[in-house]
Design a protein around this motif. Structure first.
Motif, PDB file in Angstrom:
ATOM      1  N   ASP A  20       7.576   7.263  -8.906  1.00 58.02           N
ATOM      2  CA  ASP A  20       7.882   8.657  -9.227  1.00 58.02           C
ATOM      3  C   ASP A  20       6.927   9.549  -8.446  1.00 58.02           C
ATOM      4  O   ASP A  20       5.698   9.424  -8.562  1.00 58.02           O
ATOM      5  CB  ASP A  20       7.728   8.881 -10.739  1.00 58.02           C
ATOM      6  CG  ASP A  20       8.220  10.243 -11.188  1.00 58.02           C
ATOM      7  OD1 ASP A  20       7.763  11.253 -10.623  1.00 58.02           O
ATOM      8  OD2 ASP A  20       9.061  10.299 -12.104  1.00 58.02           O
ATOM      9  N   ALA A  21       7.497  10.436  -7.622  1.00 58.92           N
ATOM     10  CA  ALA A  21       6.667  11.280  -6.764  1.00 58.92           C
ATOM     11  C   ALA A  21       5.838  12.287  -7.559  1.00 58.92           C
ATOM     12  O   ALA A  21       4.880  12.858  -7.027  1.00 58.92           O
ATOM     13  CB  ALA A  21       7.549  12.023  -5.761  1.00 58.92           C
ATOM     14  N   LEU A  22       6.171  12.497  -8.831  1.00 57.27           N
ATOM     15  CA  LEU A  22       5.399  13.417  -9.672  1.00 57.27           C
ATOM     16  C   LEU A  22       4.282  12.689 -10.404  1.00 57.27           C
ATOM     17  O   LEU A  22       3.145  13.153 -10.427  1.00 57.27           O
ATOM     18  CB  LEU A  22       6.311  14.111 -10.682  1.00 57.27           C
ATOM     19  CG  LEU A  22       5.634  15.138 -11.594  1.00 57.27           C
ATOM     20  CD1 LEU A  22       5.257  16.378 -10.776  1.00 57.27           C
ATOM     21  CD2 LEU A  22       6.567  15.537 -12.744  1.00 57.27           C
ATOM     22  N   THR A  23       4.595  11.524 -10.984  1.00 61.49           N
ATOM     23  CA  THR A  23       3.633  10.823 -11.841  1.00 61.49           C
ATOM     24  C   THR A  23       2.947   9.650 -11.153  1.00 61.49           C
ATOM     25  O   THR A  23       1.893   9.208 -11.609  1.00 61.49           O
ATOM     26  CB  THR A  23       4.335  10.294 -13.106  1.00 61.49           C
ATOM     27  OG1 THR A  23       5.262   9.252 -12.732  1.00 61.49           O
ATOM     28  CG2 THR A  23       5.078  11.418 -13.820  1.00 61.49           C
ATOM     29  N   GLY A  24       3.555   9.111 -10.111  1.00 63.33           N
ATOM     30  CA  GLY A  24       2.992   7.946  -9.446  1.00 63.33           C
ATOM     31  C   GLY A  24       3.355   6.626 -10.102  1.00 63.33           C
ATOM     32  O   GLY A  24       2.992   5.558  -9.611  1.00 63.33           O
ATOM     33  N   ALA A  25       4.085   6.681 -11.210  1.00 64.48           N
ATOM     34  CA  ALA A  25       4.472   5.455 -11.917  1.00 64.48           C
ATOM     35  C   ALA A  25       5.676   4.797 -11.247  1.00 64.48           C
ATOM     36  O   ALA A  25       6.529   5.479 -10.675  1.00 64.48           O
ATOM     37  CB  ALA A  25       4.798   5.775 -13.375  1.00 64.48           C
ATOM     38  N   GLU A  26       5.732   3.477 -11.318  1.00 65.07           N
ATOM     39  CA  GLU A  26       6.875   2.754 -10.775  1.00 65.07           C
ATOM     40  C   GLU A  26       8.148   3.156 -11.528  1.00 65.07           C
ATOM     41  O   GLU A  26       8.141   3.276 -12.755  1.00 65.07           O
ATOM     42  CB  GLU A  26       6.674   1.240 -10.911  1.00 65.07           C
ATOM     43  CG  GLU A  26       5.598   0.659 -10.014  1.00 65.07           C
ATOM     44  CD  GLU A  26       6.033   0.564  -8.565  1.00 65.07           C
ATOM     45  OE1 GLU A  26       7.250   0.672  -8.290  1.00 65.07           O
ATOM     46  OE2 GLU A  26       5.145   0.398  -7.697  1.00 65.07           O
ATOM     47  N   ILE A  27       9.235   3.354 -10.797  1.00 61.54           N
ATOM     48  CA  ILE A  27      10.517   3.672 -11.418  1.00 61.54           C
ATOM     49  C   ILE A  27      11.197   2.357 -11.779  1.00 61.54           C
ATOM     50  O   ILE A  27      11.555   1.570 -10.901  1.00 61.54           O
ATOM     51  CB  ILE A  27      11.414   4.500 -10.486  1.00 61.54           C
ATOM     52  CG1 ILE A  27      10.739   5.834 -10.167  1.00 61.54           C
ATOM     53  CG2 ILE A  27      12.790   4.731 -11.109  1.00 61.54           C
ATOM     54  CD1 ILE A  27      11.490   6.684  -9.151  1.00 61.54           C
ATOM     55  N   THR A  28      11.350   2.105 -13.064  1.00 58.87           N
ATOM     56  CA  THR A  28      11.958   0.846 -13.520  1.00 58.87           C
ATOM     57  C   THR A  28      13.349   1.042 -14.107  1.00 58.87           C
ATOM     58  O   THR A  28      14.167   0.138 -14.090  1.00 58.87           O
ATOM     59  CB  THR A  28      11.054   0.175 -14.574  1.00 58.87           C
ATOM     60  OG1 THR A  28      10.818   1.093 -15.655  1.00 58.87           O
ATOM     61  CG2 THR A  28       9.720  -0.237 -13.960  1.00 58.87           C
ATOM     62  N   ASP A  29      13.615   2.236 -14.621  1.00 65.92           N
ATOM     63  CA  ASP A  29      14.927   2.564 -15.177  1.00 65.92           C
ATOM     64  C   ASP A  29      15.572   3.606 -14.258  1.00 65.92           C
ATOM     65  O   ASP A  29      15.068   4.718 -14.118  1.00 65.92           O
ATOM     66  CB  ASP A  29      14.766   3.127 -16.596  1.00 65.92           C
ATOM     67  CG  ASP A  29      16.099   3.539 -17.224  1.00 65.92           C
ATOM     68  OD1 ASP A  29      17.164   3.309 -16.598  1.00 65.92           O
ATOM     69  OD2 ASP A  29      16.086   4.103 -18.337  1.00 65.92           O
ATOM     70  N   VAL A  30      16.686   3.222 -13.625  1.00 64.60           N
ATOM     71  CA  VAL A  30      17.303   4.125 -12.642  1.00 64.60           C
ATOM     72  C   VAL A  30      18.441   4.950 -13.242  1.00 64.60           C
ATOM     73  O   VAL A  30      19.111   5.685 -12.517  1.00 64.60           O
ATOM     74  CB  VAL A  30      17.817   3.345 -11.416  1.00 64.60           C
ATOM     75  CG1 VAL A  30      16.667   2.644 -10.718  1.00 64.60           C
ATOM     76  CG2 VAL A  30      18.907   2.350 -11.808  1.00 64.60           C
ATOM     77  N   SER A  31      18.653   4.864 -14.550  1.00 66.17           N
ATOM     78  CA  SER A  31      19.797   5.547 -15.156  1.00 66.17           C
ATOM     79  C   SER A  31      19.679   7.065 -15.104  1.00 66.17           C
ATOM     80  O   SER A  31      20.682   7.774 -15.174  1.00 66.17           O
ATOM     81  CB  SER A  31      19.990   5.092 -16.602  1.00 66.17           C
ATOM     82  OG  SER A  31      18.879   5.449 -17.410  1.00 66.17           O
ATOM     83  N   ARG A  32      18.450   7.568 -15.004  1.00 66.00           N
ATOM     84  CA  ARG A  32      18.275   9.033 -14.962  1.00 66.00           C
ATOM     85  C   ARG A  32      17.508   9.461 -13.714  1.00 66.00           C
ATOM     86  O   ARG A  32      16.902  10.527 -13.685  1.00 66.00           O
ATOM     87  CB  ARG A  32      17.561   9.517 -16.228  1.00 66.00           C
ATOM     88  CG  ARG A  32      18.376   9.369 -17.489  1.00 66.00           C
ATOM     89  CD  ARG A  32      17.857  10.226 -18.654  1.00 66.00           C
ATOM     90  NE  ARG A  32      16.444  10.067 -18.893  1.00 66.00           N
ATOM     91  CZ  ARG A  32      15.554  11.055 -18.794  1.00 66.00           C
ATOM     92  NH1 ARG A  32      15.943  12.271 -18.461  1.00 66.00           N
ATOM     93  NH2 ARG A  32      14.272  10.828 -19.035  1.00 66.00           N
ATOM     94  N   VAL A  33      17.555   8.668 -12.680  1.00 69.02           N
ATOM     95  CA  VAL A  33      16.840   8.989 -11.443  1.00 69.02           C
ATOM     96  C   VAL A  33      17.343  10.302 -10.843  1.00 69.02           C
ATOM     97  O   VAL A  33      18.535  10.609 -10.896  1.00 69.02           O
ATOM     98  CB  VAL A  33      17.007   7.842 -10.419  1.00 69.02           C
ATOM     99  CG1 VAL A  33      16.718   8.321  -8.998  1.00 69.02           C
ATOM    100  CG2 VAL A  33      16.075   6.696 -10.765  1.00 69.02           C
ATOM    101  N   ALA A  34      16.426  11.069 -10.288  1.00 65.18           N
ATOM    102  CA  ALA A  34      16.752  12.267  -9.510  1.00 65.18           C
ATOM    103  C   ALA A  34      15.938  12.210  -8.230  1.00 65.18           C
ATOM    104  O   ALA A  34      14.890  11.553  -8.169  1.00 65.18           O
ATOM    105  CB  ALA A  34      16.445  13.529 -10.300  1.00 65.18           C
TER     106      ALA A  34
END
Length: 469
Positions: A359-373
């Motif tokens: 996540d470019a805002l939080t730096g956390a790995e994106i693991t759930d892509v259902s609400r990705v923007a």
């Protein structure tokens, strides 16, 4: 002196004979550059000269000279005409025009082969219905009694007929369907001369992106699988199977390159065709509207059969085209083996191009892509990814505060998972502040009624995020 002269003459004769026997093989390919689903079997192969890399140059091809010819078309019908006339050896097109290609060859007493898929959607995304921006219509249900244009005998025509049937309507009396190519439909939408238009890749997204239409129906709602692929003249394939395999090897590499650098090749397509990179990425970036792949999924075989049946219904085809002889995986399997890839394993893979990002805002790995923007920032080469619409909209506000602008914002539909232009999506804001994106207002309202939440447009979603900060 006499013997020396005779030796020169003999050597010259042998050299001339060798030159005369050297074969020139034509490799003539028809593509559709603006139909961006054909890119990995056409535009990218051509622009990167990938075919030259794979053409055979040993054995019976040792002394061959290749005459590579490319010709661009805006639709499949004229491409097919030139294939049947013997002017082209390969062609890239969608399932419906591809089936017409097989029918045309059969009528001529010959045979073409559907040798691979290139890109598509087993759900049907890619085809869609749009209305003028000023139209009150929010869904296909609002189009009863209206005039809907569509390119006849295209894959989008099949989608439209299926969608109308699902409404319980009679296509002859409940709507007025007229034929219209996308280059005609665009101006007609801008001047409100038509009430709706159904089309194939990329026009149901391109017209809204250019600001004169709204997408109200996605092909996935009709559950009609669709794809683009490549065909070859059957006689040519029998004579030069290694060249067919070489073309498919080049397409496999084009597909791999596109997957690795979607922004770069979205820009290349834009440079060549004028189809904006933001639209190309919508289709072919991670979690894109369609998936690329060169395996014959059962759903794509069924799409060919459905198109054959529909063409017969439309009286565009008479007689049966044997799908088991028309569709073949013989050549693409050989190309997979040469590339060291497992065809059967990839045949079972239905996933969208994966997103592996933080996540470019939080730096956390994106693991759930259902609400990705996602945000493509102007003058940045790569798209930024976010785990949620609210994170993306917070980041967007900060970017704008710093004087930067977004080229485009994307969101994933909460139900279907298809990628959307966020600026044209509807959102449901839950009580906890979470945002879910939807293609249509009706779908958003249905979700809100079932699960709670407030329906807002993109501006409302942005305002809600600012208020909650």
């Amino acid at each position: 002196m006499k013997r020396f002269g005779l030796g020169i003459i003999a050597a010259f004769a042998m050299a001339w004979a060798g030159t005369a026997s050297a074969e020139t093989i034509r490799v003539a390919l028809g593509t559709q550059d603006t139909t961006i689903n054909c890119a990995t079997g056409g535009l990218i192969v051509r622009e990167l000269k990938l075919l030259d890399k794979y053409l055979p140059r040993d054995g019976k091809y040792k002394d061959v000279t290749y005459d590579i010819q490319w010709k661009n078309f805006t639709s499949g019908a004229p491409l097919t005409n030139e294939m049947v006339a013997g002017k082209l050896d390969f062609g890239a097109m969608a399932d419906f025009p591809g089936s017409l290609n097989g029918v045309a060859f059969q009528k001529a007493g010959r045979r073409s082969l559907f040798i691979t898929t290139l890109s598509g959607s087993t759900k049907g995304s890619g085809n869609g219905i749009v209305v003028p921006t000023s139209s009150p219509a929010q869904s296909i249900a609002d189009l009863k009694g209206k005039t809907i244009s569509v390119p006849f005998a295209s894959t989008s025509h099949g989608m439209l007929l299926r969608a109308i049937k699902a409404q319980g309507w009679n296509p002859e009396t409940d709507v007025n369907i007229i034929t219209q190519a996308p280059e005609v439909a665009g101006p007609a939408l801008q001047t409100n001369k038509i009430e709706a238009h159904a089309d194939f890749v990329p026009f149901a997204e391109l017209f809204p992106w250019r600001g004169f239409a709204r997408k109200i129906f996605d092909g996935s709602q009709a559950d009609a699988p669709t794809f683009h692929g490549a065909l070859v003249d059957g006689e040519y394939a029998e004579k030069y199977p290694e060249i067919v395999q070489a073309y498919l090897s080049a397409s496999l590499e084009a597909d791999r390159l596109f997957a690795a650098e979607p922004e770069k090749y979205s820009e290349l397509i834009a440079k060549v065709t004028g189809i904006e990179a933001e639209v190309n990425y919508l289709f072919h970036g991670p979690l894109g509207l369609q998936t690329r792949g060169l395996t014959w999924k059962p759903e794509y075989r069924q799409a060919v059969q459905t198109s054959i049946d529909t063409l017969k219904l439309l009286k565009r085809a008479d007689g049966d085209l044997d799908i088991d002889r028309f569709v073949t995986d013989k050549y693409i399997r050989a190309a997979f083996v040469k590339a060291g890839r497992d065809y059967d394993s990839e045949l079972k893979d239905y996933a969208q191009l994966a997103l592996k990002a933080k996540d470019a805002l939080t730096g956390a790995e994106i693991t759930d892509v259902s609400r990705v923007a996602q945000i493509w920032v102007k003058d940045e080469p790569l798209v930024r990814h976010y785990a949620s619409p609210e994170n993306a909209l917070k980041a967007l506000a900060a970017l704008e505060k710093d004087g930067k602008n977004a080229r485009v914002v994307y969101a994933q539909d909460r139900e279907s998972g298809i990628k959307l232009f966020a600026q044209q999506a509807w959102f449901v804001r839950a009580a906890n502040g979470e945002l879910g994106a939807f293609l249509s207002r009706g779908a958003a309202e249905k979700w809100a009624a079932a699960k709670g939440g407030q329906v807002v447009d993109f501006a409302g979603a942005r305002e809600a995020v600012v208020v909650s900060r």
